[in-house]
Design a protein around this motif. Structure first.
Motif, PDB file in Angstrom:
ATOM      1  N   LEU A 120       0.831  -1.210   0.000  1.00 48.80           N
ATOM      2  CA  LEU A 120       0.000   0.000   0.000  1.00 48.80           C
ATOM      3  C   LEU A 120       0.867   1.262   0.000  1.00 48.80           C
ATOM      4  N   ALA A 121       1.912   1.282   0.811  1.00 48.68           N
ATOM      5  CA  ALA A 121       2.784   2.460   0.882  1.00 48.68           C
ATOM      6  C   ALA A 121       3.437   2.748  -0.461  1.00 48.68           C
ATOM      7  N   SER A 122       3.753   1.719  -1.217  1.00 52.95           N
ATOM      8  CA  SER A 122       4.424   1.918  -2.504  1.00 52.95           C
ATOM      9  C   SER A 122       3.527   2.580  -3.545  1.00 52.95           C
ATOM     10  N   SER A 123       2.226   2.687  -3.259  1.00 53.19           N
ATOM     11  CA  SER A 123       1.322   3.361  -4.196  1.00 53.19           C
ATOM     12  C   SER A 123       1.561   4.864  -4.224  1.00 53.19           C
ATOM     13  N   GLY A 124       2.180   5.409  -3.168  1.00 49.09           N
ATOM     14  CA  GLY A 124       2.496   6.828  -3.122  1.00 49.09           C
ATOM     15  C   GLY A 124       1.309   7.742  -2.904  1.00 49.09           C
ATOM     16  N   ARG A 125       0.206   7.231  -2.404  1.00 49.34           N
ATOM     17  CA  ARG A 125      -1.003   8.048  -2.298  1.00 49.34           C
ATOM     18  C   ARG A 125      -1.309   8.529  -0.891  1.00 49.34           C
ATOM     19  N   PHE A 126      -0.374   8.375   0.033  1.00 51.99           N
ATOM     20  CA  PHE A 126      -0.648   8.717   1.418  1.00 51.99           C
ATOM     21  C   PHE A 126       0.102   9.963   1.853  1.00 51.99           C
ATOM     22  N   SER A 127      -0.544  10.732   2.729  1.00 53.03           N
ATOM     23  CA  SER A 127       0.052  11.939   3.278  1.00 53.03           C
ATOM     24  C   SER A 127       0.853  11.656   4.531  1.00 53.03           C
TER      25      SER A 127
ATOM     26  N   VAL B  71      13.248   3.638   1.772  1.00 56.47           N
ATOM     27  CA  VAL B  71      14.017   3.384   0.546  1.00 56.47           C
ATOM     28  C   VAL B  71      13.367   4.076  -0.648  1.00 56.47           C
ATOM     29  N   PHE B  72      12.034   4.039  -0.745  1.00 57.57           N
ATOM     30  CA  PHE B  72      11.355   4.638  -1.893  1.00 57.57           C
ATOM     31  C   PHE B  72      10.593   5.916  -1.551  1.00 57.57           C
ATOM     32  N   ASP B  73      10.475   6.242  -0.287  1.00 60.25           N
ATOM     33  CA  ASP B  73       9.750   7.449   0.111  1.00 60.25           C
ATOM     34  C   ASP B  73      10.431   8.049   1.338  1.00 60.25           C
ATOM     35  N   SER B  74      11.302   8.990   1.090  1.00 58.35           N
ATOM     36  CA  SER B  74      12.052   9.599   2.192  1.00 58.35           C
ATOM     37  C   SER B  74      11.352  10.825   2.759  1.00 58.35           C
ATOM     38  N   GLU B  75      10.183  11.164   2.227  1.00 55.77           N
ATOM     39  CA  GLU B  75       9.577  12.445   2.572  1.00 55.77           C
ATOM     40  C   GLU B  75       8.264  12.370   3.332  1.00 55.77           C
ATOM     41  N   THR B  76       7.432  11.392   3.058  1.00 53.73           N
ATOM     42  CA  THR B  76       6.132  11.314   3.720  1.00 53.73           C
ATOM     43  C   THR B  76       6.348  11.065   5.213  1.00 53.73           C
ATOM     44  N   PRO B  77       5.705  11.862   6.062  1.00 57.46           N
ATOM     45  CA  PRO B  77       5.898  11.690   7.510  1.00 57.46           C
ATOM     46  C   PRO B  77       5.460  10.316   8.002  1.00 57.46           C
ATOM     47  N   ILE B  78       6.223   9.813   8.974  1.00 58.80           N
ATOM     48  CA  ILE B  78       5.894   8.558   9.644  1.00 58.80           C
ATOM     49  C   ILE B  78       5.697   8.861  11.123  1.00 58.80           C
ATOM     50  N   VAL B  79       4.577   8.368  11.664  1.00 56.70           N
ATOM     51  CA  VAL B  79       4.319   8.425  13.099  1.00 56.70           C
ATOM     52  C   VAL B  79       4.307   6.993  13.603  1.00 56.70           C
ATOM     53  N   ILE B  80       5.094   6.740  14.614  1.00 55.20           N
ATOM     54  CA  ILE B  80       5.128   5.431  15.247  1.00 55.20           C
ATOM     55  C   ILE B  80       4.316   5.529  16.538  1.00 55.20           C
ATOM     56  N   CYS B  81       3.417   4.584  16.721  1.00 54.25           N
ATOM     57  CA  CYS B  81       2.646   4.502  17.952  1.00 54.25           C
ATOM     58  C   CYS B  81       2.868   3.101  18.496  1.00 54.25           C
ATOM     59  N   SER B  82       3.695   3.002  19.521  1.00 54.45           N
ATOM     60  CA  SER B  82       4.172   1.703  19.958  1.00 54.45           C
ATOM     61  C   SER B  82       4.146   1.562  21.471  1.00 54.45           C
ATOM     62  N   ALA B  83       4.000   0.341  21.934  1.00 55.22           N
ATOM     63  CA  ALA B  83       4.091   0.054  23.364  1.00 55.22           C
ATOM     64  C   ALA B  83       5.548  -0.006  23.807  1.00 55.22           C
ATOM     65  N   TRP B  84       6.467  -0.050  22.862  1.00 57.07           N
ATOM     66  CA  TRP B  84       7.894  -0.049  23.209  1.00 57.07           C
ATOM     67  C   TRP B  84       8.255   1.345  23.685  1.00 57.07           C
ATOM     68  N   ALA B  85       8.496   1.506  24.962  1.00 55.26           N
ATOM     69  CA  ALA B  85       8.638   2.844  25.539  1.00 55.26           C
ATOM     70  C   ALA B  85      10.041   3.170  26.043  1.00 55.26           C
ATOM     71  N   TYR B  86      10.985   2.271  25.870  1.00 53.98           N
ATOM     72  CA  TYR B  86      12.347   2.577  26.304  1.00 53.98           C
ATOM     73  C   TYR B  86      12.963   3.641  25.392  1.00 53.98           C
ATOM     74  N   PRO B  87      13.828   4.483  25.931  1.00 59.59           N
ATOM     75  CA  PRO B  87      14.468   5.508  25.089  1.00 59.59           C
ATOM     76  C   PRO B  87      15.164   4.913  23.861  1.00 59.59           C
ATOM     77  N   ALA B  88      15.777   3.745  24.002  1.00 61.35           N
ATOM     78  CA  ALA B  88      16.450   3.116  22.857  1.00 61.35           C
ATOM     79  C   ALA B  88      15.455   2.760  21.757  1.00 61.35           C
ATOM     80  N   ASP B  89      14.236   2.369  22.128  1.00 61.58           N
ATOM     81  CA  ASP B  89      13.199   2.063  21.139  1.00 61.58           C
ATOM     82  C   ASP B  89      12.806   3.322  20.377  1.00 61.58           C
ATOM     83  N   CYS B  90      12.604   4.408  21.126  1.00 61.69           N
ATOM     84  CA  CYS B  90      12.237   5.684  20.495  1.00 61.69           C
ATOM     85  C   CYS B  90      13.343   6.149  19.553  1.00 61.69           C
ATOM     86  N   GLU B  91      14.584   6.056  19.995  1.00 62.95           N
ATOM     87  CA  GLU B  91      15.717   6.465  19.165  1.00 62.95           C
ATOM     88  C   GLU B  91      15.814   5.618  17.904  1.00 62.95           C
ATOM     89  N   ALA B  92      15.583   4.317  18.024  1.00 55.16           N
ATOM     90  CA  ALA B  92      15.631   3.430  16.848  1.00 55.16           C
ATOM     91  C   ALA B  92      14.550   3.817  15.845  1.00 55.16           C
TER      92      ALA B  92
END
Length: 163
Positions: free
Chosen positions: A44-51, A73-94
């Motif tokens: 779906l992401a490779s379709s390029g139709r998402f904001s 690799v194919f979309d360096s510009e569209t914003p990504i929001v991660i919503c995760s239960a992984w809450a350690y600082p190392a997880d956020c940094e990764a």
């Protein structure tokens, strides 16, 4: 393909989290397409139709950290929001190193999620992030310094004004 500034891709394998995000984000005006696997999300992401991409943690078929990297690799510009239960600082940094613009930990407040998405889409709209879209037969390319309309590959003298 026309790009709507309200189309979001949600990749979340947890049913309740996905249902809640779909309900809330639709309620505040976003159109969501959701996937429960990394493979479906990548297709779906490779379709390029998402904001914006909204991604949870692991899916049955892989780690979404790998999905985030594959999207970049194919979309360096569209914003990504991660919503995760992984809450350690190392997880956020990764997550941020993998290309995310925001990392929210679950359970996150729905208002915070909505505000984060709204601000990232507004920032992308203002900065332009180099996107080109087709609109009424014109190819519109937005850059940080100018707004340019291309008709059949040539600059147009009419059409858009900066307001």
């Amino acid at each position: 393909m026309k790009l709507s500034l309200t189309d979001l891709l949600l990749v979340e394998s947890h049913d309740e989290s996905r249902d809640l995000a779909v309900w809330y984000l639709a309620k505040i005006g976003y159109r969501l397409t959701s996937a429960t696997t990394c493979a479906a999300g990548l297709t779906l992401a490779s379709s390029g139709r998402f904001s914006l991409y909204l991604l949870g943690e692991n899916c049955e078929d892989g780690a979404t950290l790998d999905l985030w990297r594959q999207i970049r690799v194919f979309d360096s510009e569209t914003p990504i929001v991660i919503c995760s239960a992984w809450a350690y600082p190392a997880d956020c940094e990764a997550g941020i190193r993998a290309g995310a613009q925001a990392y929210l930990t679950k359970p996150c407040e729905l208002d915070e999620l909505g505000q984060t998405i709204e601000s990232l889409i507004a920032e992308a709209r203002i900065s332009g992030v180099g996107k080109s879209v087709d609109y009424q037969g014109a190819r519109i390319t937005v850059s940080q310094t100018r707004l340019r309309v291309m008709r059949l590959g040539h600059p147009s003298r009419s059409g858009l004004r900066k307001t």
